[in-house]
Design a protein around this motif. Structure first.
Motif, PDB file in Angstrom:
ATOM      1  N   LYS A   1       0.634  -1.207  -0.160  1.00 15.26           N
ATOM      2  CA  LYS A   1       0.081   0.059  -0.010  1.00 15.26           C
ATOM      3  C   LYS A   1       0.829   1.371  -0.021  1.00 15.26           C
ATOM      4  O   LYS A   1       0.460   2.253  -0.847  1.00 15.26           O
ATOM      5  CB  LYS A   1      -0.774   0.073   1.101  1.00 15.26           C
ATOM      6  CG  LYS A   1      -1.827   1.117   1.484  1.00 15.26           C
ATOM      7  CD  LYS A   1      -2.843   1.359   2.409  1.00 15.26           C
ATOM      8  CE  LYS A   1      -3.628   2.465   2.584  1.00 15.26           C
ATOM      9  NZ  LYS A   1      -4.527   2.443   3.955  1.00 15.26           N
ATOM     10  N   THR A   2       1.887   1.020   0.846  1.00 15.88           N
ATOM     11  CA  THR A   2       2.752   2.526   0.900  1.00 15.88           C
ATOM     12  C   THR A   2       3.567   2.481  -0.585  1.00 15.88           C
ATOM     13  O   THR A   2       3.721   3.821  -0.876  1.00 15.88           O
ATOM     14  CB  THR A   2       4.015   2.226   2.009  1.00 15.88           C
ATOM     15  OG1 THR A   2       3.174   2.021   3.099  1.00 15.88           O
ATOM     16  CG2 THR A   2       4.729   3.638   2.025  1.00 15.88           C
ATOM     17  N   LEU A   3       3.890   1.599  -1.109  1.00 19.84           N
ATOM     18  CA  LEU A   3       4.676   1.809  -2.321  1.00 19.84           C
ATOM     19  C   LEU A   3       3.664   2.420  -3.467  1.00 19.84           C
ATOM     20  O   LEU A   3       4.009   3.245  -4.278  1.00 19.84           O
ATOM     21  CB  LEU A   3       5.040   0.324  -2.970  1.00 19.84           C
ATOM     22  CG  LEU A   3       5.733   0.368  -4.324  1.00 19.84           C
ATOM     23  CD1 LEU A   3       6.665   1.408  -4.511  1.00 19.84           C
ATOM     24  CD2 LEU A   3       6.223  -1.194  -4.628  1.00 19.84           C
ATOM     25  N   CYS A   4       2.423   1.836  -3.183  1.00 18.63           N
ATOM     26  CA  CYS A   4       1.376   2.447  -4.454  1.00 18.63           C
ATOM     27  C   CYS A   4       1.081   4.026  -4.346  1.00 18.63           C
ATOM     28  O   CYS A   4       0.884   4.564  -5.186  1.00 18.63           O
ATOM     29  CB  CYS A   4       0.008   1.510  -4.076  1.00 18.63           C
ATOM     30  SG  CYS A   4      -1.227   2.049  -5.262  1.00 18.63           S
ATOM     31  N   GLU A   5       1.273   4.343  -2.884  1.00 22.95           N
ATOM     32  CA  GLU A   5       0.911   5.848  -2.464  1.00 22.95           C
ATOM     33  C   GLU A   5       2.248   6.475  -3.334  1.00 22.95           C
ATOM     34  O   GLU A   5       1.849   7.722  -3.772  1.00 22.95           O
ATOM     35  CB  GLU A   5       1.013   6.009  -1.042  1.00 22.95           C
ATOM     36  CG  GLU A   5      -0.354   5.514  -0.320  1.00 22.95           C
ATOM     37  CD  GLU A   5      -0.264   5.477   1.319  1.00 22.95           C
ATOM     38  OE1 GLU A   5       0.816   6.017   1.500  1.00 22.95           O
ATOM     39  OE2 GLU A   5      -1.441   5.014   1.642  1.00 22.95           O
ATOM     40  N   TYR A   6       3.246   6.035  -3.104  1.00 21.68           N
ATOM     41  CA  TYR A   6       4.285   6.785  -3.864  1.00 21.68           C
ATOM     42  C   TYR A   6       4.350   6.983  -5.156  1.00 21.68           C
ATOM     43  O   TYR A   6       4.771   7.896  -5.882  1.00 21.68           O
ATOM     44  CB  TYR A   6       5.733   6.132  -3.259  1.00 21.68           C
ATOM     45  CG  TYR A   6       6.281   6.298  -2.237  1.00 21.68           C
ATOM     46  CD1 TYR A   6       7.174   7.600  -1.914  1.00 21.68           C
ATOM     47  CD2 TYR A   6       5.720   5.879  -0.843  1.00 21.68           C
ATOM     48  CE1 TYR A   6       7.537   7.759  -0.659  1.00 21.68           C
ATOM     49  CE2 TYR A   6       6.393   6.228   0.429  1.00 21.68           C
ATOM     50  CZ  TYR A   6       7.291   7.262   0.519  1.00 21.68           C
ATOM     51  OH  TYR A   6       7.558   7.709   1.684  1.00 21.68           O
ATOM     52  N   LEU A   7       3.802   5.616  -5.905  1.00 24.61           N
ATOM     53  CA  LEU A   7       3.746   5.794  -7.207  1.00 24.61           C
ATOM     54  C   LEU A   7       2.630   6.869  -7.739  1.00 24.61           C
ATOM     55  O   LEU A   7       2.578   7.514  -8.843  1.00 24.61           O
ATOM     56  CB  LEU A   7       3.515   4.347  -7.914  1.00 24.61           C
ATOM     57  CG  LEU A   7       4.685   3.123  -7.673  1.00 24.61           C
ATOM     58  CD1 LEU A   7       4.037   1.873  -7.875  1.00 24.61           C
ATOM     59  CD2 LEU A   7       5.775   3.629  -8.769  1.00 24.61           C
TER      60      LEU A   7
END
Length: 603
Positions: free
Chosen positions: A19-25
């Protein structure tokens, strides 16, 4: 620009994103998001493509982009030349059409090598089940990879995992384009990449740390021996006929007037005009054909489309002066100037106390000049540079944005965001520059006005940066040291090394950091035509390190500055961003830039 993510599961298990990676993308590409999945027959592998788009030109084109035959493209790049793109066209569509017509690897390489501009891409070629990916020659767009034994992941940015379960993300080397046969992966259960290297570059062994091949994977040269032609000419390594000279003014402190006169005596109109022409064109390509916002159609607009990382030094001053020539005068340009809070000097404290003790409210003669915690060197040169730009074009609204950062905010945002963006790089230098660039690119600060200051937040999607000038024109102090010890031959070797490692040392990190704000970094000094011109010139025409600081380094660029009408900024010596912004003095002053930075580690 966009945030791209590709995950290949060898077991056929459904891919899942953190989920955190998706927010950065999503922060990299706030204008559209989409997922596409491809499954191998009979469902032995599963491939997820996910892209988040920052709309920059033409009509908004959602990615991943899938054509009629099932090819899938994720394109994080800009076409500034090499392939025809009309102003109303979107370059992702142009690239997709070109790639869709390719049937052989040599044709795909021909398309990619023709592009002038930054790019990182992932492309699924339906015919044959091939997965292609890579970065441009300089590595101006970030792309990371990781393999955990069952899953291969490619992504623009990766969130750092706290200890002890640290991830094995590494940057995909800008050594060429990679290709993997998914049918072969399906058959063997292992991942072997073939690389199509850039011509003239030496592909290093997978055991070399610069290749950063994920553990459990292998990489080999492609069986056909194909290469991508280099987008720039090779470096001129000729040496002057006369012997090396020692520095002519080792202990002198010439005045600005002296340096200007010295510059005037070294003028070479033909070479100066050539560099100014290609650099001006490089800037023009990067500041035009931008998506219009509603207020841009009005005669006077407060919102800029273009911002510049601005210290008032020669690199950023030239970019500002050239941008001024290609952006209509009614549109503002944002000058982003970052400063980190410095402590008040002890002597200043004592003077202020003494002044308060013997205060005379009616007399100004005894006043000690007010100390500002944010009057760092880059702030002072930035204000001087602003004055020069206002003199060049008083009709332009130059938004000089003073971005002031306290230690508390630095520590907070480093742990919350910046450490993940800098990752997988981890040195003290990466920390200092990554933090400085992140706050500068955010563009949140104040604009000084006659009646005080007003809060300001830059909305410009394009950010010009001067990265690449020092590496090509001997701007760093280490270049002067190398010249003193090894002459022109040693200096040439140092410059060749600088350009070869700029992708792994700077560009991926800066792209991740700037992209976190939904903005795009653009690098005019790394335009292919600019690099080719500078590579073609003998080293002594680009720099003369026998001359004093403020003239000898980046000599040719200083002459361009003079031609543009710049004066004092043309003779400012190089000052690294971490020192000019004073971030280096905010924390542990005993660290070396190459040390591993404990502050970048998540808890």
């Amino acid at each position: 620009m966009c945030g791209i993510f590709c995950q290949l599961s060898l077991t056929g298990a459904r891919c899942e994103r953190d989920k955190t990676l998706c927010e950065y993308l999503q922060r990299r590409g706030p204008d559209s998001s989409r997922d596409i999945t491809i499954t191998g027959a009979p469902s032995s592998y599963h491939c997820l493509f996910s892209a988040h788009v920052l709309h920059m030109r033409g009509h908004l084109t959602t990615q991943p982009l899938q054509d009629d035959v099932g090819n899938v493209l994720m394109w994080n790049g800009e076409i500034f030349g090499g392939l025809p793109v009309m102003p109303e066209e979107n370059d992702t569509l142009v690239i997709c059409r070109k790639l869709s017509s390719c049937t052989a690897p040599s044709e795909i390489l021909a398309v990619l090598s023709a592009v002038q501009g930054p790019w990182g891409f992932v492309y699924y070629q339906k015919a044959g089940d091939f997965l292609w990916f890579g970065r441009d020659f300089f590595g101006r767009r970030s792309l990371l990879w990781k393999f955990d034994g069952e899953t291969l992941t490619l992504t623009s940015v990766a969130a750092q995992i706290p200890a002890p379960d640290r991830s094995n993300w590494t940057e995909i080397p800008a050594a060429g384009v990679f290709w993997v046969d998914l049918k072969e992966v399906e058959r063997t259960g292992s991942v072997c990449f073939e690389i199509f290297p850039w011509a003239g570059t030496r592909f290093t062994s997978p055991t070399n740390e610069n290749t950063s091949v994920p553990i459990g994977c292998s990489v080999v040269l492609n069986q056909a021996g194909l290469e991508l032609p280099s987008p720039v000419c090779s470096l001129n390594v000729s040496l002057p006929h006369e012997p090396n000279e020692a520095e002519k003014h080792p202990d002198s402190h010439p005045s600005v007037g002296d340096l200007v006169e010295l510059l005037r005596s070294r003028e070479n109109p033909a070479e100066v005009n050539r560099l100014m022409d290609v650099l001006s064109e490089a800037v023009r390509r990067r500041v035009q054909c931008l998506p219009l916002r509603p207020q841009d159609s009005s005669p006077v607009s407060d919102g800029a489309s273009v911002a510049i990382l601005f210290s008032g030094g020669i690199d950023s001053m030239i970019l500002a002066a050239l941008a001024d020539q290609h952006i209509p005068s009614h549109q503002p340009i944002d000058l982003l100037n970052v400063a980190f809070r410095q402590q008040e000097p002890k002597r200043q404290n004592e003077s202020v106390k003494k002044q308060k003790k013997h205060k005379n409210r009616d007399s100004r003669n005894d006043c000690v000049p007010a100390f500002s915690h944010f009057d760092v060197p880059d702030r002072l040169t930035g204000r001087a540079g602003l004055k020069e730009l206002q003199d060049l074009n008083p009709e332009r609204r130059w938004n000089f944005v003073e971005i002031n950062v306290t230690q508390e905010e630095l520590q907070q945002m480093r742990q919350a965001r910046i450490c993940h963006l800098v990752h997988p790089l981890d040195t003290v230098l990466d920390d200092s520059i990554g933090c400085a660039v992140w706050f500068a690119a955010r563009g949140r600060g104040v604009i000084p006005e006659v009646e005080g200051q007003r809060p300001f937040s830059s909305a410009a999607k394009v950010i010009l940066t001067g990265l690449g000038a020092d590496e090509q024109l001997a701007g760093y102090s280490r270049h002067r040291v190398r010249f003193k010890t090894s002459g022109h031959e040693g200096l040439i070797q140092e410059l060749a090394m600088e350009l070869s490692r700029i992708s792994s040392r700077n560009l991926g990190r800066d792209d991740r950091v700037i992209g976190d704000h939904g903005k795009e970094a653009r690098f005019p000094y790394l335009d292919e035509d600019v690099v080719s011109l500078l590579n073609s010139l003998p080293v002594w025409e680009k720099a003369d390190l026998s001359l004093p600081r403020g003239v000898g380094e980046k000599l040719l660029l200083r002459l361009v500055a003079r031609q543009l009408g710049l004066c004092q900024s043309a003779v400012l010596p190089k000052r690294a961003m971490q020192f000019g912004s004073r971030i280096a003095k905010m924390e542990d002053g005993c660290e070396k830039g190459s040390d591993r930075c404990r502050r970048l580690l998540t808890e």
